[in-house]
Design an enzyme around this catalytic site. Structure first.
Site, PDB file in Angstrom:
ATOM      1  CB  VAL A   1     -20.282-101.098  54.914  1.00  0.00           C
ATOM      2  CG1 VAL A   1     -20.461-101.256  53.420  1.00  0.00           C
ATOM      3  CG2 VAL A   1     -18.951-100.437  55.222  1.00  0.00           C
TER       4      VAL A   1
ATOM      5  CG  HIS B   1     -62.440 -92.604  63.249  1.00  0.00           C
ATOM      6  ND1 HIS B   1     -61.787 -93.591  62.541  1.00  0.00           N
ATOM      7  CD2 HIS B   1     -63.462 -92.167  62.450  1.00  0.00           C
ATOM      8  CE1 HIS B   1     -62.389 -93.755  61.372  1.00  0.00           C
ATOM      9  NE2 HIS B   1     -63.388 -92.901  61.297  1.00  0.00           N
TER      10      HIS B   1
HETATM   11  P1  NAI Z   1     -25.889-100.487  59.077  1.00  0.00           P
HETATM   12  O1  NAI Z   1     -25.193-101.380  60.015  1.00  0.00           O
HETATM   13  O2  NAI Z   1     -27.296-100.087  59.317  1.00  0.00           O
HETATM   14  O3  NAI Z   1     -25.882-101.155  57.607  1.00  0.00           O
HETATM   15  C1  NAI Z   1     -24.711-101.539  56.955  1.00  0.00           C
HETATM   16  C2  NAI Z   1     -25.099-102.560  55.911  1.00  0.00           C
HETATM   17  O4  NAI Z   1     -23.974-102.821  55.090  1.00  0.00           O
HETATM   18  C3  NAI Z   1     -25.531-103.895  56.482  1.00  0.00           C
HETATM   19  O5  NAI Z   1     -26.741-104.252  55.879  1.00  0.00           O
HETATM   20  C4  NAI Z   1     -24.378-104.840  56.118  1.00  0.00           C
HETATM   21  O6  NAI Z   1     -24.818-106.149  55.905  1.00  0.00           O
HETATM   22  C5  NAI Z   1     -23.894-104.196  54.829  1.00  0.00           C
HETATM   23  N1  NAI Z   1     -22.487-104.470  54.505  1.00  0.00           N
HETATM   24  C6  NAI Z   1     -21.431-104.495  55.338  1.00  0.00           C
HETATM   25  N2  NAI Z   1     -20.293-104.715  54.641  1.00  0.00           N
HETATM   26  C7  NAI Z   1     -20.647-104.807  53.329  1.00  0.00           C
HETATM   27  C8  NAI Z   1     -19.930-105.010  52.107  1.00  0.00           C
HETATM   28  N3  NAI Z   1     -18.606-105.149  52.109  1.00  0.00           N
HETATM   29  N4  NAI Z   1     -20.610-105.041  50.945  1.00  0.00           N
HETATM   30  C9  NAI Z   1     -21.974-104.889  50.947  1.00  0.00           C
HETATM   31  N5  NAI Z   1     -22.698-104.691  52.068  1.00  0.00           N
HETATM   32  C10 NAI Z   1     -22.047-104.639  53.237  1.00  0.00           C
HETATM   33  O7  NAI Z   1     -24.926 -99.222  58.899  1.00  0.00           O
HETATM   34  P2  NAI Z   1     -25.178 -97.798  58.232  1.00  0.00           P
HETATM   35  O8  NAI Z   1     -26.325 -97.866  57.296  1.00  0.00           O
HETATM   36  O9  NAI Z   1     -23.870 -97.369  57.710  1.00  0.00           O
HETATM   37  O10 NAI Z   1     -25.570 -96.905  59.460  1.00  0.00           O
HETATM   38  C11 NAI Z   1     -24.697 -96.796  60.583  1.00  0.00           C
HETATM   39  C12 NAI Z   1     -25.465 -96.548  61.837  1.00  0.00           C
HETATM   40  O11 NAI Z   1     -25.976 -95.227  61.832  1.00  0.00           O
HETATM   41  C13 NAI Z   1     -26.692 -97.451  62.009  1.00  0.00           C
HETATM   42  O12 NAI Z   1     -26.368 -98.659  62.634  1.00  0.00           O
HETATM   43  C14 NAI Z   1     -27.567 -96.608  62.856  1.00  0.00           C
HETATM   44  O13 NAI Z   1     -27.271 -96.856  64.195  1.00  0.00           O
HETATM   45  C15 NAI Z   1     -27.203 -95.175  62.534  1.00  0.00           C
HETATM   46  N6  NAI Z   1     -28.237 -94.563  61.723  1.00  0.00           N
HETATM   47  C16 NAI Z   1     -29.475 -94.353  62.240  1.00  0.00           C
HETATM   48  C17 NAI Z   1     -30.485 -93.797  61.473  1.00  0.00           C
HETATM   49  C18 NAI Z   1     -31.825 -93.612  62.058  1.00  0.00           C
HETATM   50  O14 NAI Z   1     -31.968 -93.701  63.268  1.00  0.00           O
HETATM   51  N7  NAI Z   1     -32.863 -93.349  61.265  1.00  0.00           N
HETATM   52  C19 NAI Z   1     -30.255 -93.408  60.097  1.00  0.00           C
HETATM   53  C20 NAI Z   1     -28.936 -93.683  59.645  1.00  0.00           C
HETATM   54  C21 NAI Z   1     -27.984 -94.221  60.450  1.00  0.00           C
END
Ligand code: NAI
Length: 466
Positions: A268, A442
Protein backbone atom coordinates in the site's frame (compact mmCIF):
# COMPACT_ATOMS: atom_id res chain seq x y z
CA UNK A 1 43.28 22.20 -6.02
CA UNK A 2 41.52 22.48 -2.67
CA UNK A 3 41.88 19.70 -0.10
CA UNK A 4 39.39 16.85 -0.45
CA UNK A 5 36.29 17.19 1.68
CA UNK A 6 35.52 14.43 4.14
CA UNK A 7 32.04 13.18 3.27
CA UNK A 8 29.92 10.57 5.02
CA UNK A 9 27.17 9.05 2.89
CA UNK A 10 24.49 7.23 4.89
CA UNK A 11 22.87 4.47 2.85
CA UNK A 12 24.23 2.52 -0.12
CA UNK A 13 21.14 2.32 -2.34
CA UNK A 14 21.00 3.78 -5.86
CA UNK A 15 21.01 7.34 -4.46
CA UNK A 16 23.79 6.83 -1.89
CA UNK A 17 26.21 4.60 -3.79
CA UNK A 18 25.94 6.69 -6.97
CA UNK A 19 26.63 9.81 -4.91
CA UNK A 20 29.63 8.13 -3.22
CA UNK A 21 31.20 7.00 -6.50
CA UNK A 22 30.74 10.42 -8.09
CA UNK A 23 32.24 12.11 -4.99
CA UNK A 24 35.28 9.84 -5.31
CA UNK A 25 35.54 10.59 -9.05
CA UNK A 26 35.60 14.28 -8.11
CA UNK A 27 38.47 13.71 -5.66
CA UNK A 28 36.64 13.73 -2.32
CA UNK A 29 37.32 11.55 0.73
CA UNK A 30 34.24 9.32 1.04
CA UNK A 31 32.91 6.92 3.69
CA UNK A 32 29.70 5.04 2.99
CA UNK A 33 27.70 3.55 5.86
CA UNK A 34 25.20 0.77 5.20
CA UNK A 35 23.25 -1.16 7.84
CA UNK A 36 21.92 -3.94 5.63
CA UNK A 37 23.12 -4.68 2.10
CA UNK A 38 25.08 -2.70 -0.48
CA UNK A 39 22.65 -1.79 -3.26
CA UNK A 40 19.73 -0.94 -0.97
CA UNK A 41 16.10 -1.81 -1.69
CA UNK A 42 16.45 -1.49 -5.47
CA UNK A 43 19.17 -4.07 -6.00
CA UNK A 44 18.33 -6.44 -3.14
CA UNK A 45 14.57 -6.46 -2.60
CA UNK A 46 13.06 -4.14 -5.21
CA UNK A 47 13.60 -3.25 -8.85
CA UNK A 48 16.12 -5.91 -9.79
CA UNK A 49 14.73 -9.11 -8.19
CA UNK A 50 11.19 -8.12 -9.19
CA UNK A 51 12.20 -7.64 -12.81
CA UNK A 52 13.90 -11.04 -12.84
CA UNK A 53 10.76 -12.78 -11.52
CA UNK A 54 8.51 -10.73 -13.81
CA UNK A 55 10.63 -11.78 -16.81
CA UNK A 56 10.21 -15.42 -15.77
CA UNK A 57 6.44 -14.96 -15.46
CA UNK A 58 6.24 -13.31 -18.91
CA UNK A 59 8.18 -16.20 -20.40
CA UNK A 60 5.76 -18.71 -18.87
CA UNK A 61 2.89 -16.72 -20.35
CA UNK A 62 4.59 -16.48 -23.75
CA UNK A 63 5.21 -20.22 -23.82
CA UNK A 64 1.48 -20.68 -23.28
CA UNK A 65 0.85 -18.66 -26.46
CA UNK A 66 3.52 -20.34 -28.59
CA UNK A 67 1.00 -22.59 -30.37
CA UNK A 68 -0.47 -19.50 -32.10
CA UNK A 69 2.89 -19.23 -33.89
CA UNK A 70 2.77 -22.92 -34.72
CA UNK A 71 5.14 -23.98 -31.99
CA UNK A 72 3.90 -26.87 -29.91
CA UNK A 73 5.22 -26.88 -26.34
CA UNK A 74 4.23 -29.12 -23.48
CA UNK A 75 2.75 -27.41 -20.41
CA UNK A 76 5.68 -25.52 -18.79
CA UNK A 77 6.55 -26.60 -15.27
CA UNK A 78 7.88 -24.18 -12.66
CA UNK A 79 10.90 -25.13 -10.56
CA UNK A 80 10.48 -22.39 -7.93
CA UNK A 81 13.71 -22.99 -5.93
CA UNK A 82 15.67 -22.85 -9.20
CA UNK A 83 13.91 -19.60 -10.19
CA UNK A 84 14.71 -18.03 -6.80
CA UNK A 85 18.33 -19.17 -7.07
CA UNK A 86 18.61 -17.63 -10.55
CA UNK A 87 17.08 -14.35 -9.30
CA UNK A 88 19.42 -14.30 -6.29
CA UNK A 89 22.35 -14.86 -8.64
CA UNK A 90 21.48 -11.70 -10.54
CA UNK A 91 21.16 -9.75 -7.27
CA UNK A 92 24.52 -11.14 -6.13
CA UNK A 93 26.29 -10.18 -9.35
CA UNK A 94 24.95 -6.63 -9.20
CA UNK A 95 25.57 -5.99 -5.50
CA UNK A 96 29.03 -7.56 -5.87
CA UNK A 97 29.64 -5.24 -8.80
CA UNK A 98 28.68 -2.15 -6.80
CA UNK A 99 30.84 -3.29 -3.85
CA UNK A 100 33.74 -3.64 -6.27
CA UNK A 101 33.11 -0.21 -7.77
CA UNK A 102 33.09 1.42 -4.33
CA UNK A 103 36.37 -0.31 -3.54
CA UNK A 104 38.01 0.61 -6.85
CA UNK A 105 37.02 4.22 -6.27
CA UNK A 106 38.57 4.04 -2.80
CA UNK A 107 35.30 4.75 -0.99
CA UNK A 108 35.52 3.40 2.56
CA UNK A 109 32.54 1.19 3.37
CA UNK A 110 31.42 0.66 6.97
CA UNK A 111 28.71 -1.93 7.55
CA UNK A 112 26.74 -0.60 10.51
CA UNK A 113 23.94 1.73 11.62
CA UNK A 114 24.61 5.46 11.44
CA UNK A 115 23.31 8.12 13.77
CA UNK A 116 23.98 11.83 13.52
CA UNK A 117 25.55 13.20 16.70
CA UNK A 118 26.02 16.74 15.39
CA UNK A 119 26.37 18.68 12.16
CA UNK A 120 29.81 17.21 11.53
CA UNK A 121 29.80 13.90 13.31
CA UNK A 122 28.23 10.51 12.71
CA UNK A 123 28.24 7.63 15.16
CA UNK A 124 28.29 4.16 13.63
CA UNK A 125 27.25 1.05 15.52
CA UNK A 126 28.48 -2.14 13.92
CA UNK A 127 29.24 -5.66 15.09
CA UNK A 128 32.70 -4.41 16.18
CA UNK A 129 31.22 -1.72 18.44
CA UNK A 130 30.77 2.02 18.11
CA UNK A 131 32.93 4.58 16.32
CA UNK A 132 32.47 8.27 15.61
CA UNK A 133 33.33 9.72 12.22
CA UNK A 134 34.08 13.44 11.89
CA UNK A 135 33.30 14.93 8.51
CA UNK A 136 32.78 18.13 6.52
CA UNK A 137 29.57 17.01 4.83
CA UNK A 138 26.88 14.39 5.33
CA UNK A 139 24.64 12.91 2.64
CA UNK A 140 21.50 11.21 3.94
CA UNK A 141 20.31 8.49 1.57
CA UNK A 142 18.39 6.22 3.90
CA UNK A 143 15.56 5.41 1.48
CA UNK A 144 12.11 4.19 2.44
CA UNK A 145 10.31 1.22 3.96
CA UNK A 146 6.98 -0.47 3.13
CA UNK A 147 3.93 0.93 4.93
CA UNK A 148 1.98 -1.57 7.05
CA UNK A 149 -1.78 -1.12 7.49
CA UNK A 150 -3.61 -2.00 10.72
CA UNK A 151 -4.35 -5.71 11.00
CA UNK A 152 -1.68 -6.65 8.48
CA UNK A 153 1.71 -6.42 10.21
CA UNK A 154 4.42 -7.91 8.03
CA UNK A 155 5.52 -11.25 9.46
CA UNK A 156 6.78 -12.30 5.98
CA UNK A 157 4.89 -15.56 6.55
CA UNK A 158 1.14 -14.98 6.39
CA UNK A 159 1.56 -11.36 5.34
CA UNK A 160 4.31 -10.61 2.88
CA UNK A 161 5.69 -7.15 2.18
CA UNK A 162 7.25 -6.77 -1.26
CA UNK A 163 10.39 -8.29 0.32
CA UNK A 164 8.61 -11.56 1.19
CA UNK A 165 6.78 -11.47 -2.13
CA UNK A 166 10.10 -11.53 -3.95
CA UNK A 167 11.43 -14.61 -2.14
CA UNK A 168 8.47 -17.00 -2.01
CA UNK A 169 9.04 -20.37 -0.36
CA UNK A 170 6.19 -21.81 -2.43
CA UNK A 171 3.84 -20.69 -5.18
CA UNK A 172 0.62 -19.54 -3.47
CA UNK A 173 -2.57 -21.12 -4.79
CA UNK A 174 -4.49 -17.90 -4.18
CA UNK A 175 -2.74 -14.71 -3.25
CA UNK A 176 -4.64 -11.64 -2.05
CA UNK A 177 -2.76 -8.46 -2.88
CA UNK A 178 -3.66 -5.37 -0.86
CA UNK A 179 -3.03 -2.24 -2.95
CA UNK A 180 -3.35 -1.97 -6.73
CA UNK A 181 -0.42 0.40 -7.23
CA UNK A 182 3.01 -0.16 -8.82
CA UNK A 183 4.13 -3.09 -6.70
CA UNK A 184 0.73 -4.74 -6.28
CA UNK A 185 0.12 -4.92 -10.00
CA UNK A 186 3.66 -5.84 -11.03
CA UNK A 187 3.73 -8.72 -8.55
CA UNK A 188 0.07 -9.56 -9.16
CA UNK A 189 0.74 -10.14 -12.87
CA UNK A 190 3.93 -12.01 -11.99
CA UNK A 191 2.16 -14.46 -9.65
CA UNK A 192 -0.68 -14.94 -12.13
CA UNK A 193 1.77 -15.70 -14.94
CA UNK A 194 3.54 -18.23 -12.73
CA UNK A 195 0.22 -19.95 -12.02
CA UNK A 196 -1.39 -18.47 -8.87
CA UNK A 197 -4.94 -17.23 -8.59
CA UNK A 198 -4.72 -13.50 -7.80
CA UNK A 199 -7.15 -11.04 -6.18
CA UNK A 200 -6.14 -7.37 -5.89
CA UNK A 201 -7.88 -5.12 -3.34
CA UNK A 202 -7.65 -1.44 -4.21
CA UNK A 203 -9.02 1.36 -2.01
CA UNK A 204 -9.61 3.91 -4.81
CA UNK A 205 -12.03 3.56 -7.78
CA UNK A 206 -9.29 2.31 -10.16
CA UNK A 207 -5.88 0.67 -10.40
CA UNK A 208 -2.71 2.78 -10.43
CA UNK A 209 -4.11 6.05 -9.07
CA UNK A 210 -2.47 9.14 -10.54
CA UNK A 211 -1.44 7.46 -13.81
CA UNK A 212 -2.86 8.25 -17.26
CA UNK A 213 -6.41 6.84 -17.16
CA UNK A 214 -6.45 5.71 -20.83
CA UNK A 215 -3.32 3.65 -20.20
CA UNK A 216 -4.78 2.24 -16.98
CA UNK A 217 -7.92 1.10 -18.90
CA UNK A 218 -5.70 -1.14 -21.04
CA UNK A 219 -4.09 -2.59 -17.90
CA UNK A 220 -7.51 -3.16 -16.31
CA UNK A 221 -8.68 -4.99 -19.47
CA UNK A 222 -5.56 -7.13 -19.33
CA UNK A 223 -6.20 -7.96 -15.66
CA UNK A 224 -9.62 -9.26 -16.70
CA UNK A 225 -8.21 -11.21 -19.66
CA UNK A 226 -5.66 -12.92 -17.43
CA UNK A 227 -8.34 -13.62 -14.82
CA UNK A 228 -6.84 -11.43 -12.11
CA UNK A 229 -9.67 -10.14 -9.95
CA UNK A 230 -9.37 -6.42 -9.24
CA UNK A 231 -11.74 -5.26 -6.51
CA UNK A 232 -11.87 -1.47 -6.42
CA UNK A 233 -13.16 0.73 -3.59
CA UNK A 234 -12.32 -2.20 -1.35
CA UNK A 235 -10.52 -2.13 1.98
CA UNK A 236 -8.90 -5.01 3.83
CA UNK A 237 -9.98 -4.96 7.48
CA UNK A 238 -8.06 -7.86 8.96
CA UNK A 239 -7.48 -11.58 8.64
CA UNK A 240 -7.64 -14.79 10.61
CA UNK A 241 -6.08 -18.21 10.17
CA UNK A 242 -8.26 -21.30 10.07
CA UNK A 243 -5.98 -24.31 9.70
CA UNK A 244 -4.12 -23.78 6.44
CA UNK A 245 -6.68 -21.26 5.23
CA UNK A 246 -6.29 -17.51 5.53
CA UNK A 247 -9.56 -15.62 5.73
CA UNK A 248 -9.31 -11.96 4.77
CA UNK A 249 -12.12 -9.72 5.93
CA UNK A 250 -12.83 -6.96 3.42
CA UNK A 251 -15.19 -4.04 3.07
CA UNK A 252 -16.60 -3.26 -0.37
CA UNK A 253 -19.31 -0.81 -1.44
CA UNK A 254 -21.80 -3.63 -0.92
CA UNK A 255 -20.72 -4.41 2.63
CA UNK A 256 -18.38 -6.77 4.44
CA UNK A 257 -17.15 -10.04 2.89
CA UNK A 258 -14.54 -12.71 3.52
CA UNK A 259 -12.02 -13.84 0.89
CA UNK A 260 -10.27 -17.14 1.37
CA UNK A 261 -6.66 -17.43 0.27
CA UNK A 262 -3.35 -18.99 1.29
CA UNK A 263 -1.19 -15.84 1.10
CA UNK A 264 -1.48 -12.10 1.67
CA UNK A 265 0.81 -9.56 0.01
CA UNK A 266 0.44 -6.01 1.31
CA UNK A 267 1.71 -3.23 -0.98
CA UNK A 268 0.00 0.00 0.00
CA UNK A 269 2.94 2.33 -0.50
CA UNK A 270 6.28 3.19 1.07
CA UNK A 271 7.32 5.86 3.55
CA UNK A 272 10.64 7.66 3.93
CA UNK A 273 12.94 6.10 6.48
CA UNK A 274 14.68 8.18 9.15
CA UNK A 275 14.00 6.38 12.43
CA UNK A 276 16.85 6.48 14.94
CA UNK A 277 18.94 8.64 12.62
CA UNK A 278 19.46 11.36 15.22
CA UNK A 279 18.25 14.15 12.95
CA UNK A 280 17.53 16.40 15.97
CA UNK A 281 21.19 16.31 17.04
CA UNK A 282 22.08 17.96 13.75
CA UNK A 283 19.20 20.44 13.92
CA UNK A 284 17.08 18.68 11.29
CA UNK A 285 13.39 17.82 11.29
CA UNK A 286 11.33 15.84 8.80
CA UNK A 287 8.20 17.29 7.22
CA UNK A 288 4.68 15.94 7.74
CA UNK A 289 5.04 13.07 5.25
CA UNK A 290 8.42 12.13 6.74
CA UNK A 291 10.55 13.62 3.95
CA UNK A 292 13.54 15.88 4.48
CA UNK A 293 13.03 19.15 2.64
CA UNK A 294 15.86 19.97 0.24
CA UNK A 295 16.67 22.81 -2.13
CA UNK A 296 17.59 22.33 -5.79
CA UNK A 297 21.16 21.48 -4.74
CA UNK A 298 19.90 18.73 -2.43
CA UNK A 299 20.82 20.76 0.68
CA UNK A 300 18.66 20.35 3.76
CA UNK A 301 18.05 23.25 6.14
CA UNK A 302 21.56 22.56 7.50
CA UNK A 303 23.91 23.68 4.70
CA UNK A 304 26.51 20.88 4.99
CA UNK A 305 23.89 18.12 5.23
CA UNK A 306 22.33 16.85 2.01
CA UNK A 307 19.47 14.41 1.38
CA UNK A 308 18.97 12.33 -1.76
CA UNK A 309 16.62 9.57 -2.92
CA UNK A 310 13.33 8.47 -1.32
CA UNK A 311 13.99 10.41 1.91
CA UNK A 312 14.21 13.63 -0.15
CA UNK A 313 10.67 13.43 -1.59
CA UNK A 314 8.48 12.01 -4.34
CA UNK A 315 8.63 10.33 -6.73
CA UNK A 316 10.30 7.47 -4.88
CA UNK A 317 12.08 6.09 -7.92
CA UNK A 318 15.62 4.74 -8.11
CA UNK A 319 16.62 6.84 -11.13
CA UNK A 320 15.41 10.05 -9.52
CA UNK A 321 17.50 9.19 -6.43
CA UNK A 322 20.60 8.49 -8.52
CA UNK A 323 20.22 11.83 -10.28
CA UNK A 324 19.97 13.60 -6.92
CA UNK A 325 23.05 11.70 -5.73
CA UNK A 326 25.05 13.00 -8.70
CA UNK A 327 23.92 16.57 -8.01
CA UNK A 328 24.78 16.44 -4.29
CA UNK A 329 28.22 15.06 -5.18
CA UNK A 330 28.90 17.83 -7.68
CA UNK A 331 27.75 20.55 -5.27
CA UNK A 332 29.90 19.17 -2.43
CA UNK A 333 32.89 19.08 -4.79
CA UNK A 334 32.30 22.74 -5.62
CA UNK A 335 30.96 22.23 -9.15
CA UNK A 336 28.00 24.26 -10.36
CA UNK A 337 24.99 21.95 -10.56
CA UNK A 338 21.36 21.82 -9.53
CA UNK A 339 18.28 19.61 -9.87
CA UNK A 340 16.73 21.15 -12.93
CA UNK A 341 14.92 18.36 -14.71
CA UNK A 342 11.83 18.84 -16.83
CA UNK A 343 10.64 15.30 -16.30
CA UNK A 344 11.23 12.02 -14.49
CA UNK A 345 10.20 8.93 -16.43
CA UNK A 346 8.07 6.31 -14.69
CA UNK A 347 7.97 2.69 -15.81
CA UNK A 348 5.62 -0.02 -14.60
CA UNK A 349 6.34 -3.66 -15.45
CA UNK A 350 2.75 -4.82 -15.74
CA UNK A 351 1.50 -6.89 -18.69
CA UNK A 352 1.45 -5.00 -20.98
CA UNK A 353 4.01 -2.56 -19.62
CA UNK A 354 3.19 1.06 -18.93
CA UNK A 355 5.47 4.09 -19.06
CA UNK A 356 5.10 7.81 -18.90
CA UNK A 357 7.05 11.01 -18.78
CA UNK A 358 5.90 14.59 -18.33
CA UNK A 359 2.41 15.71 -17.42
CA UNK A 360 -0.85 13.78 -17.77
CA UNK A 361 -3.99 15.19 -19.44
CA UNK A 362 -5.55 15.60 -16.00
CA UNK A 363 -2.58 17.65 -14.75
CA UNK A 364 -2.54 19.87 -17.85
CA UNK A 365 -6.27 20.54 -17.56
CA UNK A 366 -5.80 21.44 -13.92
CA UNK A 367 -3.07 23.91 -14.91
CA UNK A 368 -5.33 25.33 -17.63
CA UNK A 369 -2.84 24.51 -20.41
CA UNK A 370 -4.32 23.98 -23.89
CA UNK A 371 -2.87 20.91 -25.58
CA UNK A 372 -3.29 18.65 -28.60
CA UNK A 373 -3.34 14.86 -28.37
CA UNK A 374 -1.83 12.38 -30.83
CA UNK A 375 -2.40 8.67 -30.35
CA UNK A 376 -1.16 5.63 -32.22
CA UNK A 377 -2.24 2.07 -31.41
CA UNK A 378 0.22 -0.84 -31.38
CA UNK A 379 -2.50 -2.81 -33.22
CA UNK A 380 -1.35 -0.88 -36.32
CA UNK A 381 2.35 -1.69 -35.79
CA UNK A 382 3.84 -4.52 -37.84
CA UNK A 383 6.53 -5.07 -35.24
CA UNK A 384 3.96 -5.38 -32.44
CA UNK A 385 2.02 -7.91 -34.52
CA UNK A 386 5.12 -10.02 -35.07
CA UNK A 387 5.68 -10.00 -31.29
CA UNK A 388 2.03 -10.96 -30.74
CA UNK A 389 1.69 -7.93 -28.46
CA UNK A 390 -0.73 -5.51 -30.04
CA UNK A 391 -2.53 -4.24 -26.91
CA UNK A 392 -1.87 -0.60 -26.08
CA UNK A 393 -0.85 2.69 -27.66
CA UNK A 394 1.42 5.70 -27.50
CA UNK A 395 -0.19 8.99 -26.56
CA UNK A 396 1.55 12.30 -27.05
CA UNK A 397 0.45 15.57 -25.49
CA UNK A 398 1.78 18.70 -27.17
CA UNK A 399 1.27 22.36 -26.32
CA UNK A 400 -1.52 23.73 -28.54
CA UNK A 401 0.35 26.99 -29.08
CA UNK A 402 4.01 25.99 -29.34
CA UNK A 403 3.70 22.28 -30.29
CA UNK A 404 6.24 21.51 -27.54
CA UNK A 405 5.97 18.01 -26.08
CA UNK A 406 4.44 18.16 -22.59
CA UNK A 407 3.76 14.52 -21.82
CA UNK A 408 4.12 11.08 -23.37
CA UNK A 409 2.15 8.13 -21.99
CA UNK A 410 2.28 4.64 -23.34
CA UNK A 411 1.10 1.16 -22.63
CA UNK A 412 2.18 -1.83 -24.69
CA UNK A 413 5.18 -3.96 -25.66
CA UNK A 414 8.61 -2.79 -24.44
CA UNK A 415 7.31 0.68 -23.58
CA UNK A 416 9.55 0.75 -20.49
CA UNK A 417 12.42 0.95 -23.02
CA UNK A 418 10.62 3.22 -25.49
CA UNK A 419 10.04 5.95 -22.92
CA UNK A 420 13.74 6.99 -22.94
CA UNK A 421 13.34 8.69 -26.32
CA UNK A 422 10.35 10.65 -25.04
CA UNK A 423 12.29 11.79 -21.97
CA UNK A 424 15.16 13.05 -24.10
CA UNK A 425 12.73 14.83 -26.42
CA UNK A 426 11.01 16.65 -23.54
CA UNK A 427 14.35 17.58 -21.91
CA UNK A 428 15.53 19.04 -25.21
CA UNK A 429 12.33 21.04 -25.72
CA UNK A 430 11.39 19.08 -28.85
CA UNK A 431 8.06 19.66 -30.59
CA UNK A 432 5.68 17.00 -31.85
CA UNK A 433 6.77 18.02 -35.34
CA UNK A 434 10.45 17.39 -34.43
CA UNK A 435 9.60 13.89 -33.29
CA UNK A 436 7.36 13.21 -36.26
CA UNK A 437 10.05 14.36 -38.72
CA UNK A 438 12.74 12.14 -37.15
CA UNK A 439 13.29 8.95 -39.17
CA UNK A 440 12.58 5.93 -36.98
CA UNK A 441 13.91 2.58 -38.14
CA UNK A 442 11.40 0.19 -39.68
CA UNK A 443 10.10 -2.20 -38.49
CA UNK A 444 10.44 -1.22 -34.81
CA UNK A 445 8.16 -0.34 -31.93
CA UNK A 446 9.42 3.28 -31.64
CA UNK A 447 7.75 3.99 -34.98
CA UNK A 448 4.57 4.15 -32.91
CA UNK A 449 6.00 7.22 -31.17
CA UNK A 450 6.79 8.91 -34.49
CA UNK A 451 3.26 8.15 -35.72
CA UNK A 452 1.68 9.39 -32.47
CA UNK A 453 3.66 12.64 -32.93
CA UNK A 454 2.35 12.89 -36.51
CA UNK A 455 -1.15 12.16 -35.20
CA UNK A 456 -0.96 15.37 -33.12
CA UNK A 457 -1.36 17.18 -36.49
CA UNK A 458 -3.69 14.54 -37.96
CA UNK A 459 -0.89 13.36 -40.23
CA UNK A 460 -0.28 9.79 -39.03
CA UNK A 461 0.04 7.65 -42.15
CA UNK A 462 -0.77 4.21 -40.77
CA UNK A 463 -4.09 5.02 -39.11
CA UNK A 464 -7.10 6.80 -40.55
CA UNK A 465 -7.79 10.14 -38.85
CA UNK A 466 -10.92 12.00 -39.91
P1 NAI B 1 1.76 2.77 -4.65
O1 NAI B 1 1.58 4.09 -4.02
O2 NAI B 1 2.18 2.67 -6.07
O3 NAI B 1 0.37 1.96 -4.56
C1 NAI B 1 -0.29 1.71 -3.36
C2 NAI B 1 -1.73 1.42 -3.69
O4 NAI B 1 -2.39 0.96 -2.52
C3 NAI B 1 -2.51 2.63 -4.16
O5 NAI B 1 -3.18 2.28 -5.34
C4 NAI B 1 -3.46 2.94 -3.00
O6 NAI B 1 -4.67 3.49 -3.43
C5 NAI B 1 -3.66 1.54 -2.43
N1 NAI B 1 -4.03 1.51 -1.01
C6 NAI B 1 -3.54 2.26 -0.01
N2 NAI B 1 -4.09 1.87 1.17
C7 NAI B 1 -4.93 0.84 0.89
C8 NAI B 1 -5.77 -0.01 1.68
N3 NAI B 1 -5.85 0.15 3.00
N4 NAI B 1 -6.48 -0.97 1.07
C9 NAI B 1 -6.40 -1.13 -0.29
N5 NAI B 1 -5.61 -0.37 -1.08
C10 NAI B 1 -4.88 0.59 -0.50
O7 NAI B 1 2.72 1.95 -3.67
P2 NAI B 1 3.49 0.58 -3.87
O8 NAI B 1 2.87 -0.21 -4.96
O9 NAI B 1 3.58 -0.03 -2.53
O10 NAI B 1 4.92 1.05 -4.33
C11 NAI B 1 5.68 1.95 -3.53
C12 NAI B 1 6.58 2.79 -4.37
O11 NAI B 1 7.64 2.00 -4.87
C13 NAI B 1 5.90 3.38 -5.61
O12 NAI B 1 5.28 4.60 -5.33
C14 NAI B 1 7.05 3.54 -6.53
O13 NAI B 1 7.63 4.80 -6.31
C15 NAI B 1 8.05 2.48 -6.13
N6 NAI B 1 8.06 1.41 -7.11
C16 NAI B 1 8.49 1.65 -8.38
C17 NAI B 1 8.48 0.65 -9.34
C18 NAI B 1 8.92 0.95 -10.71
O14 NAI B 1 9.54 1.98 -10.92
N7 NAI B 1 8.65 0.09 -11.70
C19 NAI B 1 8.01 -0.69 -9.02
C20 NAI B 1 7.56 -0.83 -7.68
C21 NAI B 1 7.61 0.19 -6.78
Amino acid sequence: MSAPRKVVVIGAGPAGYVCAIRLAQLGQDVTVIEKEEIGGTCLNVGCIPSKALIAAGSLMHKIGEASTMGIKVKEPELDLPKLIEWKQGIVGRLTGGVTGLLKNHKCKVVMGTAKLTGKNSVEVTSKDGKQTLKCDDIVIATGSVPIAIPGFDFDEKDVWSSTGGLSPDRLPKHIVVIGGGYIGLELGFMYRNLGSEVTVLEATPGALPGQDRDCVKVIERSLKKRKIKLMTETFALGYEKKGKKTLVKIKTKKGEEVVECDQILSTVGRRPYSEGLGLEAAGLKVEKQGFLKVDDQMRTSVPNIYAVGDIAGQPMLAHKGSKEGLIAAAVIAGKPDRYDVRCVPAVIFTAPEMASVGETEEQLKERGVKFNVGKFPFAASGRAMSLMETDGFVKILADAKTDELLGVHMVGPEVTELIAEAGLAIEMGATAEDMGRTIHAHPTLPEAMMEAAEAVHKLAVHIYQK
